[in-house]
Design an enzyme around this catalytic site. Structure first.
Site, mmCIF file in Angstrom:
data_model
loop_
_atom_site.group_PDB
_atom_site.id
_atom_site.type_symbol
_atom_site.label_atom_id
_atom_site.label_comp_id
_atom_site.label_asym_id
_atom_site.label_seq_id
_atom_site.Cartn_x
_atom_site.Cartn_y
_atom_site.Cartn_z
ATOM 1 N N ASP A 663 43.587 38.345 48.254
ATOM 2 C CA ASP A 663 44.082 38.806 46.953
ATOM 3 C C ASP A 663 43.880 40.309 46.785
ATOM 4 O O ASP A 663 42.907 40.886 47.260
ATOM 5 C CB ASP A 663 43.325 38.061 45.841
ATOM 6 C CG ASP A 663 43.832 38.405 44.467
ATOM 7 O OD1 ASP A 663 44.988 38.082 44.161
ATOM 8 O OD2 ASP A 663 43.055 38.995 43.691
ATOM 9 N N GLU A 716 48.243 39.746 50.091
ATOM 10 C CA GLU A 716 49.006 40.006 48.869
ATOM 11 C C GLU A 716 48.978 41.521 48.678
ATOM 12 O O GLU A 716 48.066 42.064 48.059
ATOM 13 C CB GLU A 716 48.388 39.301 47.661
ATOM 14 C CG GLU A 716 49.238 39.462 46.412
ATOM 15 C CD GLU A 716 48.434 39.548 45.125
ATOM 16 O OE1 GLU A 716 49.054 39.490 44.048
ATOM 17 O OE2 GLU A 716 47.212 39.685 45.183
#
Length: 994
Positions: A663, A716
């Protein structure tokens, strides 16, 4: 567990009628040391027998230990009755004798002789319980063994400078030979050894006034005893369990032996004032050097720190010795033993008595290699070294606690096993590593714990374990001792998952928030429903939103406090293993969101863990994340980087996770991410790249791929950073090696395509490039096309609600979009609820609107139709290599028509390595286009419709092509042949060679 009664006070424990010996002053001890000497003519003198106090004898028998004697030098010594002497010129032979008589010895106080208490005012009451005793060998020369039944002796001490009469009662006394003189042979160069007379000493000595002298080794030649003033020797500190130099290691507790005569004065076994204060304050760096059992002049000093205890007794086989209560929870005693025995402690609290091992008698559980690797930041199995681990150490079961806190002045363990009072459980610092460690016997799984850390400023903080592998259910914050007993059943899955890299295999992902997918279900209950549902829809993988423990459910798991613990909201770590196992057995891979970019500021977690910035960067501008109010990790610190790299490996190895979706990578890569000028400092080259984060990501990826074949890491990352999915050793135009990820989320495609679909069809021709631009950079990285949770929350609306038009058009738009997405180069990810066109945004509080699929609901066919389409897309996708085999190779894609903006039409070919094509055509206009001509390869004799999103079973208008479509020899779109199709409104059609 340790009960917690009120204060036990400081009065020494003793038996009724027994006088508690007073502690000699420093002046008295000094005086005694000066006045006591060993004259050369001591052999001609008569030695006064030492007083012995026998405590409670079990079964009337005591153990005759090894002789503890002292050479006494006095001007006048009176002995009324003595045992027969036996000179020993060479080897003394002990004979068995039996005597039953009372002996009264008057001790005349010498004018200059000063009585020094052997225990230095800390008298040890000894309870001797022995059925039979074996005589010990005399240290000087070869002494014969003498057997004797137990004798009870009671002696009362006389005040200094006054003669005392002591009554000694012997029920049954067997003496082989009592020496009238006690001699201590010393090392000498004389040619002949003077024959000395030896005498057995009592098996239990408490409060002896005799001074102890050191017995040296006598050579075969005559030795001379030199006169040397006795002086008080300092206590020698040694690790628990280590025998004094020159002595054999401790053996069976039942064979504990008393100390031979010594030249040095016995020292006080009590904890000194400095150590005492540091232990009480929780700032002692090495409690094991003070507490436990340690060889000292005069025997073995036992020290225990047991707050709230009424008494502490040492038990070593048949030996029982009650320690002196020194107050404030400290207990000590000096036992006349040669070596540290194997022993246990019997601790009496108000209302209960516990027998336990001494936590401070054990060697460290961590070795030099562990500490070296931790310091280097290279311990790839960090979770096996730090944290709480139930184990068997030196034959004793318990739990090893270890934590990294280099700035702490002291660390203690508090938990349910000590009623959250860590005073008596002080950890030791293992050198310069910054690691604190303690092995606690009899503490096992299920106990709650935290670390009580004394900060550099002296204040204290109670912290959860950063490497806890299990936690309490939030909002509770304690760590839980755990170990895994799970037996995996996914060997077949693990064996085949490495057959092909993720970017060259079918990869269709269903994103799930476990806590809300079916609210209220545990890991094990989810294991009974989730695998079947995902398999039925044809997805190859599930991606779990963060599973690691997090205090605030509204963060969806993206603000992690327990990086090594699956959230306890849904069950135990083994329950989570069961879920992963069942998914694997169903043929479904498991990806997990992983959050190494930042952590929350909770005062019980990682923030300023030991009183100073530790896991976060020391520069406040670098530490504070401007968007989320969290703290960023200090990726440049070895131990912090190790904490995160090992964590990635931990999830893949311990839980068989098949991939990590990392993330917020962009926030890690740029120093100026969400920061204004003046709020960030350039790197050493003057750039804005976070070089520490780059090195961390490269190391993490390299380590994971090396250790766990078959896994995939996914970034990401929302910027144009060069080489996110390039190998770490391949440098790009920017001069950096690749970050080493396997896949990257294509955030640009997601944003552009959703923006296009949100326009009214009549306006889409002005935004046609939003659907074609992705092919400009489609092969710059290995991409995943994500329609994730982020796109269906916080006012962004659900996927179907983003579409313009009425309900029919919205559903048709979603179906057309999904068909386009599955055919586009790249892997696919779809968030839960979007597979059946949920109209509402996702909420972690109630999850997907499953009631939309209830047959009793009127619009149920509309939603079920979309879900049926997703199933069919996945089915055709998985069995058609052209749609996934060359996702990252330009040879796998050819435009047919990409510029039909006025028609809102896109058409392209996907090809497999053998050149077998799939034709995908999308019509994003709400009108049917009859006889729409498209150029096609001439070597395909006919085309068969594989998927049509407008089919009636999906809720469409059913404009389909049931018969094969044959090409015409009419060149079109630059190709030698062409076909004519009727394009359904708001639909995507896939055709394969018939």
């Amino acid at each position: 567990m340790t009960p917690r009664p009120e204060s036990s006070g400081s009065r020494p424990k003793g038996t009724a009628g027994e006088k508690i010996p007073e502690q000699p002053t420093a002046a008295q001890q000094k005086s005694a040391a000066k006045k006591t000497a060993v004259p050369k003519q001591a052999a001609a003198k008569k030695a006064a027998p030492a007083k012995a106090t026998a405590k409670k004898a079990a079964a009337g028998k005591t153990t005759v230990g090894k002789t503890v004697a002292k050479k006494a030098a006095t001007k006048k010594a009176v002995a009324k009755k003595t045992a027969a002497e036996q000179p020993a010129a060479g080897t003394a032979t002990a004979k068995k004798t039996t005597a039953a008589k009372k002996t009264t010895v008057k001790k005349a106080a010498a004018k200059k002789a000063t009585t020094v208490k052997a225990t230095a005012a800390k008298t040890t009451a000894v309870k001797a319980a022995a059925a039979k005793s074996t005589a010990a060998d005399t240290v000087a020369g070869k002494a014969a063994a003498a057997k004797s039944p137990a004798a009870k002796n009671t002696a009362k001490k006389a005040p200094a400078k006054k003669a005392a009469t002591a009554k000694s009662t012997a029920a049954t006394t067997t003496a082989a030979g009592a020496a009238a003189q006690k001699a201590t042979p010393a090392k000498a160069t004389a040619k002949k050894t003077a024959a000395k007379k030896t005498a057995p000493a009592g098996s239990t000595v408490a409060g002896s006034a005799a001074k102890k002298t050191t017995a040296g080794k006598a050579p075969a030649k005559k030795s001379t005893v030199k006169k040397a003033p006795a002086r008080k020797a300092p206590a020698r500190k040694a690790p628990a369990g280590q025998a004094p130099a020159g002595q054999a290691p401790a053996g069976n507790a039942g064979s504990a032996q008393v100390v031979p005569p010594e030249m040095e004065v016995a020292v006080s076994p009590a904890v000194d004032a400095v150590d005492r204060d540091r232990l009480l304050d929780g700032t002692h760096h090495d409690p094991h050097s003070v507490l436990g059992a340690h060889p000292v002049p005069g025997g073995i000093a036992f020290r225990a720190f047991r707050p709230y205890a009424l008494s502490v007794t040492v038990v070593a086989g048949e030996l029982r010795a009650e320690l002196h209560d020194d107050g404030e929870g400290f207990f000590s005693g000096l036992l006349p033993l040669r070596e540290v025995p194997a022993y246990r402690l019997v601790v009496e609290y108000e209302g209960t008595v516990l027998e336990t091992e001494d936590a401070y008698r054990f060697l460290p559980t961590l070795g030099d290699l562990d500490l070296h690797l931790i310091g280097e930041g290279r311990h790839e199995e960090l979770w096996t070294a730090l944290g709480a681990h139930p184990m068997t150490h030196e034959g004793v079961t318990g739990t090893r606690f270890a934590v990294w806190a280099p700035n702490a002045r002291g660390v203690r363990v508090a938990g349910t096993f000590n009623f959250w009072d860590g005073t008596g459980h002080v950890m030791r610092s293992l050198g310069s590593s910054g690691v604190w460690e303690l092995f606690l016997p009899d503490v096992g799984e299920g106990e709650l714990y935290k670390f009580e850390i004394t900060r550099p400023d002296g204040s204290k903080t109670l912290r959860a374990d950063p490497l806890a592998r299990r936690t309490e259910v939030p909002p509770a914050t304690s760590s839980v001792i755990t170990s895994s007993a799970y037996e995996w059943g996914d060997d077949e899955w693990l064996a085949r998952r490495a057959e092909a890299p993720a970017h060259e295999a079918p990869f269709s992902v269903y994103e799930v928030h476990l806590a809300s997918w079916r609210p209220g279900l545990t890991y094990r209950q989810l294991a009974e429903q989730l695998p079947g549902y995902v398999k039925n829809l044809g997805f190859t993988h599930v991606e779990l939103m963060p599973v690691a423990e997090h205090p605030f459910g509204g963060s969806w798991g993206y603000q992690v406090t327990g990086f090594y613990a699956p959230t306890a909201r849904l069950g135990t770590p083994d329950d989570f293993r069961y879920l992963v196992d069942r998914l694997h057995q169903a043929g479904i891979g498991v990806l997990m969101d992983w959050v190494p970019a930042h952590f929350p500021r909770d005062a019980w977690a990682l923030a300023e863990f030991d009183g100073r910035p530790l896991y976060e960067h020391e520069d406040p501008l670098r530490a504070a994340h401007p968007d989320w109010g969290t703290l960023e990790f200090d990726f440049g610190r070895n131990e912090v980087r190790n904490f995160l790299v090992a964590n990635a490996v931990y999830w893949c190895e311990e839980f068989h996770i098949d991939g990590l979706r990392v993330d917020a990578v962009a926030s890690m890569l740029y120093l100026d991410y969400s920061r204004e000028p003046g709020q960030w400092t350039p790197n050493e080259h003057g750039g804005r790249e976070n070089l520490d984060a780059v090195a961390f990501l490269q190391e993490m990826n390299a380590t994971v791929y090396r250790r766990v074949p078959g896994v995939v890491t996914i970034a990401e990352e929302s910027t144009a950073w060069d080489g996110v999915t390039r190998a770490t050793h391949h440098k790009g135009p920017s001069g950096f090696g690749g970050l080493g990820f396997g896949l990257k989320w294509n955030m640009g495609w997601m944003h552009d395509s959703l923006q296009y679909m949100s326009h009214e069809p009549v306006h889409r021709k002005y935004h046609h490039g939003e659907m074609t631009f992705s092919m400009v950079y489609a092969y710059s990285e290995n991409y995943v096309l994500p329609i994730s949770h982020d796109e269906v929350v916080h006012g962004k609306r659900s996927l179907v609600s983003k579409m313009p038009g009425d309900w029919w058009q919205q559903r048709a738009g979603v179906r057309a979009y999904l068909g386009f997405m599955w055919a586009h180069p790249g892997k696919q990810l779809l968030f839960m609820g979007q597979e059946f066109a949920q109209g509402a945004e996702w909420s972690e509080a109630h999850g997907p609107d499953w009631w939309l699929l209830d047959p009793g609901y009127g619009a149920e066919p509309d939603h079920r139709g979309v879900r049926d389409l997703v199933r069919d897309l996945n089915t055709v996708y998985r069995e058609t290599p052209a749609l996934w085999r060359l996702d990252t190779d330009p040879a796998g894609f050819e435009w047919i028509v990409g510029d039909a903006a006025d028609d809102n039409v896109l058409a392209f070919l996907r090809l497999d390595p053998e050149g077998v094509p799939v034709l995908a055509v999308s019509n994003f206009a709400p009108v049917t286009r009859q006889d729409y001509r498209l150029g096609v390869p001439e070597d395909v004799p006919a085309w068969h419709e594989a998927v049509n999103t407008d089919a009636a079973r999906y809720g469409g208008s059913d404009v389909t092509h049931p018969d094969p479509v044959k090409p015409e020899p009419l060149a079109w779109h630059g190709r030698p042949a062409s076909i004519r199709l009727t394009l359904p409104p708001l639909a995507t059609v896939w055709l394969r060679p018939a």
